[in-house]
Design an enzyme around this catalytic site. Structure first.
Site, mmCIF file in Angstrom:
data_model
loop_
_atom_site.group_PDB
_atom_site.id
_atom_site.type_symbol
_atom_site.label_atom_id
_atom_site.label_comp_id
_atom_site.label_asym_id
_atom_site.label_seq_id
_atom_site.Cartn_x
_atom_site.Cartn_y
_atom_site.Cartn_z
ATOM 1 N N CYS A 25 0.804 -1.226 0.000
ATOM 2 C CA CYS A 25 0.000 0.000 0.000
ATOM 3 C C CYS A 25 0.837 1.276 0.000
ATOM 4 O O CYS A 25 0.297 2.377 -0.045
ATOM 5 C CB CYS A 25 -0.977 0.004 1.173
ATOM 6 S SG CYS A 25 -2.252 -1.254 1.000
ATOM 7 N N HIS A 75 -12.685 9.337 -8.170
ATOM 8 C CA HIS A 75 -11.656 9.375 -9.215
ATOM 9 C C HIS A 75 -10.549 10.394 -8.903
ATOM 10 O O HIS A 75 -10.023 11.051 -9.793
ATOM 11 C CB HIS A 75 -12.283 9.612 -10.593
ATOM 12 C CG HIS A 75 -12.972 8.394 -11.100
ATOM 13 N ND1 HIS A 75 -14.237 8.052 -10.686
ATOM 14 C CD2 HIS A 75 -12.564 7.424 -11.946
ATOM 15 C CE1 HIS A 75 -14.582 6.917 -11.279
ATOM 16 N NE2 HIS A 75 -13.585 6.507 -12.044
ATOM 17 N N GLU A 136 -13.322 -0.579 2.191
ATOM 18 C CA GLU A 136 -12.219 -0.433 1.249
ATOM 19 C C GLU A 136 -12.236 -1.597 0.253
ATOM 20 O O GLU A 136 -11.920 -1.427 -0.919
ATOM 21 C CB GLU A 136 -10.907 -0.410 2.027
ATOM 22 C CG GLU A 136 -9.697 -0.099 1.204
ATOM 23 C CD GLU A 136 -8.463 0.091 2.052
ATOM 24 O OE1 GLU A 136 -8.328 1.164 2.670
ATOM 25 O OE2 GLU A 136 -7.637 -0.839 2.107
#
Length: 149
Positions: A25, A75, A136
């Protein structure tokens, strides 16, 4: 009159990176987030009010969450402004990318706290934000409850 909780779910696509993290991550990657927003209040009892019987019109809740969270995060690339990622953010912005800089590590845990503050500030005084659940992935999520804070 009884207090009632209502929940509306929202979805958005967001990329982030965790600076200094010791796993995958640390790289920019994205998620298809699902956000459940639950508010609590008494249904409107005034029979002359077109929203009689509602705690809040789902459309009104949608406007708040869309403005405060979805339109901001959808986005976008979310990066911590207090890390060397700021250079990456500047480069991405210069090439037309939607970059959101935050003052925290953009984990689900910190994002849900941020979202709670944004949403609660826009609710009428008759309503309270009860909880948020930010997924998530299908199997990993963070939850925020007003009663814990």
């Amino acid at each position: 009159m009884a207090k009632i909780r209502i929940t509306k779910q929202f979805t958005f696509e967001t990329a982030h990176a965790l600076y200094g993290y010791d796993g995958k991550c640390k790289n920019i990657h994205g998620h298809s987030y699902k956000l459940d927003v639950t508010v609590i209040g008494q249904p409107i009892a005034d029979t002359s009010n077109v929203k009689c019987g509602m705690v809040i019109d789902f459309g009104d809740l949608k406007k708040i969450v869309k403005t405060e969270v979805v339109d901001v995060m959808d986005h976008a690339i979310v990066l911590n402004q207090h890390t060397p990622h700021i250079q990456l953010a500047d480069d991405l912005k210069k090439t037309g990318h939607n970059v959101v800089l935050v003052d925290y590590q953009p984990t689900s845990e910190n994002m849900v706290i941020d979202f709670a503050n944004r949403i609660q500030s826009k609710l009428s005084s008759e309503l309270s934000l009860h909880s948020l659940k930010l997924r998530e992935t299908e199997t990993a999520f963070a939850e925020w409850y007003a009663s814990d804070n």
